[in-house]
Design a protein around this motif. Structure first.
Motif, PDB file in Angstrom:
ATOM      1  N   GLU A 113       0.872  -1.178   0.000  1.00  0.00           N
ATOM      2  CA  GLU A 113       0.000   0.000   0.000  1.00  0.00           C
ATOM      3  C   GLU A 113       0.905   1.223   0.000  1.00  0.00           C
ATOM      4  OE1 GLU A 113      -2.475  -0.306   3.416  1.00  0.00           O
ATOM      5  OE2 GLU A 113      -3.537  -2.076   2.684  1.00  0.00           O
ATOM      6  N   THR A 114       0.691   2.094  -0.953  1.00  0.00           N
ATOM      7  CA  THR A 114       1.547   3.273  -1.047  1.00  0.00           C
ATOM      8  C   THR A 114       0.980   4.415  -0.212  1.00  0.00           C
ATOM      9  OG1 THR A 114       2.594   4.827  -2.595  1.00  0.00           O
ATOM     10  CG2 THR A 114       0.339   4.149  -3.084  1.00  0.00           C
ATOM     11  N   LEU A 115       1.867   5.246   0.301  1.00  0.00           N
ATOM     12  CA  LEU A 115       1.417   6.427   1.025  1.00  0.00           C
ATOM     13  C   LEU A 115       0.754   7.393   0.050  1.00  0.00           C
ATOM     14  CD1 LEU A 115       4.438   7.106   3.405  1.00  0.00           C
ATOM     15  CD2 LEU A 115       2.221   6.150   4.018  1.00  0.00           C
ATOM     16  N   PRO A 116      -0.263   8.101   0.491  1.00  0.00           N
ATOM     17  CA  PRO A 116      -0.987   8.995  -0.417  1.00  0.00           C
ATOM     18  C   PRO A 116      -0.202  10.267  -0.707  1.00  0.00           C
ATOM     19  CG  PRO A 116      -1.823   9.244   1.806  1.00  0.00           C
ATOM     20  CD  PRO A 116      -0.819   8.113   1.855  1.00  0.00           C
ATOM     21  N   GLU A 117      -0.614  10.925  -1.777  1.00  0.00           N
ATOM     22  CA  GLU A 117      -0.092  12.257  -2.058  1.00  0.00           C
ATOM     23  C   GLU A 117      -0.775  13.231  -1.089  1.00  0.00           C
ATOM     24  OE1 GLU A 117       2.270  13.360  -4.094  1.00  0.00           O
ATOM     25  OE2 GLU A 117       2.731  11.279  -4.640  1.00  0.00           O
ATOM     26  N   ILE A 118       0.013  13.983  -0.350  1.00  0.00           N
ATOM     27  CA  ILE A 118      -0.539  14.913   0.635  1.00  0.00           C
ATOM     28  C   ILE A 118      -0.773  16.261  -0.040  1.00  0.00           C
ATOM     29  CG2 ILE A 118      -0.259  15.964   2.902  1.00  0.00           C
ATOM     30  CD1 ILE A 118      -0.320  12.920   2.962  1.00  0.00           C
ATOM     31  N   PRO A 119      -1.979  16.812   0.059  1.00  0.00           N
ATOM     32  CA  PRO A 119      -2.239  18.128  -0.557  1.00  0.00           C
ATOM     33  C   PRO A 119      -1.313  19.201   0.034  1.00  0.00           C
ATOM     34  CG  PRO A 119      -4.292  17.087   0.182  1.00  0.00           C
ATOM     35  CD  PRO A 119      -3.165  16.279   0.746  1.00  0.00           C
ATOM     36  N   GLU A 120      -1.002  20.174  -0.783  1.00  0.00           N
ATOM     37  CA  GLU A 120      -0.193  21.289  -0.291  1.00  0.00           C
ATOM     38  C   GLU A 120      -0.927  21.984   0.855  1.00  0.00           C
ATOM     39  OE1 GLU A 120       2.838  22.464  -0.868  1.00  0.00           O
ATOM     40  OE2 GLU A 120       3.201  20.704  -2.127  1.00  0.00           O
ATOM     41  N   ALA A 121      -0.189  22.251   1.923  1.00  0.00           N
ATOM     42  CA  ALA A 121      -0.807  22.811   3.125  1.00  0.00           C
ATOM     43  C   ALA A 121      -0.545  24.317   3.212  1.00  0.00           C
ATOM     44  CB  ALA A 121      -0.260  22.112   4.360  1.00  0.00           C
ATOM     45  N   ASP A 122      -1.530  25.106   2.810  1.00  0.00           N
ATOM     46  CA  ASP A 122      -1.445  26.556   2.986  1.00  0.00           C
ATOM     47  C   ASP A 122      -2.105  26.896   4.323  1.00  0.00           C
ATOM     48  OD1 ASP A 122      -1.320  29.257   2.869  1.00  0.00           O
ATOM     49  OD2 ASP A 122      -2.767  29.495   1.229  1.00  0.00           O
ATOM     50  N   GLN A 296      -8.577  21.717  13.528  1.00  0.00           N
ATOM     51  CA  GLN A 296      -8.678  22.510  12.302  1.00  0.00           C
ATOM     52  C   GLN A 296      -8.056  21.777  11.121  1.00  0.00           C
ATOM     53  OE1 GLN A 296      -7.974  26.750  12.198  1.00  0.00           O
ATOM     54  NE2 GLN A 296      -8.084  26.919  14.438  1.00  0.00           N
ATOM     55  N   LEU A 297      -6.888  21.152  11.354  1.00  0.00           N
ATOM     56  CA  LEU A 297      -6.221  20.408  10.274  1.00  0.00           C
ATOM     57  C   LEU A 297      -7.070  19.229   9.830  1.00  0.00           C
ATOM     58  CD1 LEU A 297      -2.503  20.360  11.520  1.00  0.00           C
ATOM     59  CD2 LEU A 297      -3.557  21.891   9.850  1.00  0.00           C
ATOM     60  N   ASP A 298      -7.700  18.561  10.784  1.00  0.00           N
ATOM     61  CA  ASP A 298      -8.526  17.401  10.472  1.00  0.00           C
ATOM     62  C   ASP A 298      -9.702  17.793   9.584  1.00  0.00           C
ATOM     63  OD1 ASP A 298      -9.245  14.637  10.714  1.00  0.00           O
ATOM     64  OD2 ASP A 298     -10.778  15.208  12.159  1.00  0.00           O
ATOM     65  N   LYS A 299     -10.262  18.980   9.804  1.00  0.00           N
ATOM     66  CA  LYS A 299     -11.393  19.440   9.000  1.00  0.00           C
ATOM     67  C   LYS A 299     -10.946  19.920   7.614  1.00  0.00           C
ATOM     68  CE  LYS A 299     -14.190  20.901  12.974  1.00  0.00           C
ATOM     69  NZ  LYS A 299     -14.777  22.063  13.708  1.00  0.00           N
ATOM     70  N   ARG A 300      -9.724  20.423   7.523  1.00  0.00           N
ATOM     71  CA  ARG A 300      -9.255  21.029   6.265  1.00  0.00           C
ATOM     72  C   ARG A 300      -8.801  20.002   5.242  1.00  0.00           C
ATOM     73  NH1 ARG A 300      -6.130  26.634   6.341  1.00  0.00           N
ATOM     74  NH2 ARG A 300      -7.403  27.821   7.813  1.00  0.00           N
ATOM     75  N   PHE A 301      -8.230  18.894   5.710  1.00  0.00           N
ATOM     76  CA  PHE A 301      -7.556  17.986   4.783  1.00  0.00           C
ATOM     77  C   PHE A 301      -8.257  16.633   4.732  1.00  0.00           C
ATOM     78  CE2 PHE A 301      -4.422  21.083   6.032  1.00  0.00           C
ATOM     79  CZ  PHE A 301      -3.804  21.397   4.834  1.00  0.00           C
ATOM     80  N   ALA A 358       3.804  14.747   9.239  1.00  0.00           N
ATOM     81  CA  ALA A 358       5.088  14.250   8.733  1.00  0.00           C
ATOM     82  C   ALA A 358       5.456  14.956   7.434  1.00  0.00           C
ATOM     83  CB  ALA A 358       5.015  12.741   8.518  1.00  0.00           C
ATOM     84  N   ASP A 359       4.467  15.158   6.560  1.00  0.00           N
ATOM     85  CA  ASP A 359       4.720  15.829   5.280  1.00  0.00           C
ATOM     86  C   ASP A 359       5.084  17.292   5.498  1.00  0.00           C
ATOM     87  OD1 ASP A 359       4.425  15.604   2.231  1.00  0.00           O
ATOM     88  OD2 ASP A 359       3.149  17.325   2.686  1.00  0.00           O
ATOM     89  N   ILE A 360       4.339  17.962   6.367  1.00  0.00           N
ATOM     90  CA  ILE A 360       4.637  19.380   6.651  1.00  0.00           C
ATOM     91  C   ILE A 360       6.030  19.511   7.259  1.00  0.00           C
ATOM     92  CG2 ILE A 360       3.992  21.356   8.086  1.00  0.00           C
ATOM     93  CD1 ILE A 360       1.079  20.439   7.839  1.00  0.00           C
ATOM     94  N   GLY A 361       6.341  18.628   8.213  1.00  0.00           N
ATOM     95  CA  GLY A 361       7.646  18.690   8.869  1.00  0.00           C
ATOM     96  C   GLY A 361       8.790  18.429   7.916  1.00  0.00           C
ATOM     97  N   GLN A 362       8.600  17.463   7.013  1.00  0.00           N
ATOM     98  CA  GLN A 362       9.653  17.139   6.051  1.00  0.00           C
ATOM     99  C   GLN A 362       9.905  18.313   5.109  1.00  0.00           C
ATOM    100  OE1 GLN A 362       8.670  13.924   3.403  1.00  0.00           O
ATOM    101  NE2 GLN A 362      10.794  13.556   2.834  1.00  0.00           N
TER     102      GLN A 362
END
Length: 444
Positions: A113-122, A296-301, A358-362
């Motif tokens: 199972e591949t990790l998903p593409e994470i939307p850009e976080a503005d 807030q992050l949970d609702k946005r993404f 993890a994506d934001i931190g990276q």
């Protein structure tokens, strides 16, 4: 190498890798040629063993090494070409393992199972509220009162006065079950504070009202989950004699009390207490701020989640909650614990936020320094007094355990990074309002 896609369903991927037998044979020959100068077999000088004999002697083992090397290389190149990031270790199976013979191509089935593409976080428009609680004088006074109570001294009550709750009684006792004394049930001159809950339930209550010189038979039942199996659930009688009855007196809140707690004087102790209370308030405030941010992050993404990761997280949540509901069970011999829709919903939130952070931190270049990791290990090691060195070695030698320490450090630093770019307003509240907000987190 030939690669054929066999599955593409959401984040699930499957591929068939065909590894040419000729390439495997060439890899075996290369490995044997590299090793030949150091090989020494009876009847041949070192480095002069014929290739045919080397293949007969070591070919089978080398084929296994060559196969593993070829699969690893093929998988690595495949992941580089596709850009896939497996959520867990890929599952690898030989399709023609039973019928395969030397020289044949090897067909390997690979699934993951591949990790998903994470939307850009503005996150530039994030707004957060931070609760601020001053360390009021009343809170400092309350804390000092607790310190004084903990440092209380005991003085003999007037002759003939009966023991009350919170008094200290000095007793001799001898416990027996069915008339037979048991190991660990006898003591002399034992100082017991009534109401402290340090003895078996029901023991201390039966000594309230006792006077110096009294002898009492205290009858109690050991709890069913008592640590000593031979005593658990059994009724015991303790023959008890009272030697002293003392009332407690809280220490004076003065310089002497301060020195007992390692401070230079009372002003210094007050400063330490105020600082500690402030740190506690800040910690609670940060927990509330972090929850608000995650909500807030949970609702946005929203994005697809690897099913295996979600299921594993749901099982862990169910297991943890089960143990919280059954604190008497310390082992794991409790059978399968079923996961519910509620467990899976919470698991989806945790996995989604974990991947997002993890994506934001990276992308932000967030890292955990060796110094930060060492501090975290030292802090955890304090939970194992006398075994600190063994704990350090365990963390050093167990990558999974090290990752369990590193993950929350990384998450907190990513949260700090996000908060630093958000619009944060401070709101001054009372201690009671802060406690209510914390309680609301536990209920959510």
């Amino acid at each position: 190498m030939q690669v054929t896609e066999t599955l593409s369903d959401g984040l699930k991927r499957g591929y068939s890798f065909t590894l040419p037998g000729k390439v495997l044979d060439e890899t075996v020959t290369r490995k044997l040629t590299e090793a030949q100068p150091e090989v020494e077999i009876k009847g041949f000088r070192k480095g002069k063993v014929p290739m045919a004999m080397l293949k007969k002697q070591f070919g089978q083992r080398m084929m296994g090494d060559a196969l593993q090397e070829s699969i690893d290389t093929a998988l690595r190149e495949h992941l580089e070409q596709t850009g896939h990031r497996p959520a867990l270790q890929p599952n690898i199976e030989m399709a023609n393992g039973e019928s395969w013979k030397e020289g044949d191509d090897v067909v390997v089935n690979v699934s993951y199972e591949t990790l998903p593409e994470i939307p850009e976080a503005d996150l530039s428009d994030l707004t957060l509220e931070r609760l601020v609680v001053p360390a009021e004088d009343s809170a400092v006074d309350e804390a000092l009162g607790s310190l004084a109570a903990n440092a209380k001294s005991y003085e003999d009550r007037a002759e003939g006065e009966a023991a009350q709750n919170d008094d200290q009684v000095t007793i001799d006792f001898e416990g027996s079950i069915d008339g037979t004394p048991f190991e660990g049930g006898t003591a002399e001159g034992y100082p017991l504070v009534l109401g402290s809950g340090s003895f078996i339930p029901g023991f201390e209550e039966q000594l309230i009202g006792a006077k110096v010189g009294d002898e009492r038979d205290v009858t109690v039942s050991f709890p069913a989950e008592y640590g000593a199996p031979h005593l658990a659930g059994k009724e015991a009688v303790f023959k008890t004699k009272i030697h002293a009855v003392k009332s407690g007196k809280a220490a004076e809140i003065d310089d002497e009390l301060a020195k007992r707690y390692g401070a230079e004087d009372l002003d210094a102790l007050k400063a330490q207490v105020s600082e500690r209370i402030g740190a506690e308030y800040q910690g609670a405030s940060r927990a509330i701020l972090k929850r608000a941010l995650l909500d807030q992050l949970d609702k946005r993404f929203s994005f697809d989640l690897p099913p295996t990761l979600v299921e594993a997280e749901a099982e862990q949540i169910a297991h943890q909650l089960w143990h919280e509901e059954h604190p008497e069970e310390h082992g794991h011999n409790h059978g399968q614990i079923e996961t519910s829709d509620e467990h899976r919903k919470l698991a989806e939130r945790r996995v989604r936020l974990g991947l997002l952070l993890a994506d934001i931190g990276q992308k932000a270049g967030v890292t955990i320094s060796d110094q930060e990791m060492t501090q975290a290990v030292m802090q955890q090691a304090r939970n194992f007094p006398g075994q600190e060195r063994a704990f350090f070695e365990y963390i050093q030698n167990t990558p999974q355990a090290a990752q369990q320490l590193r993950a929350p450090l990384f998450e907190d630093k990513v949260v700090d990074h996000i908060v630093s770019g958000a619009k944060v307003t401070d709101k001054t509240v009372t201690k009671a309002e802060l406690e209510a907000a914390i309680a609301a987190l536990d209920e959510a």
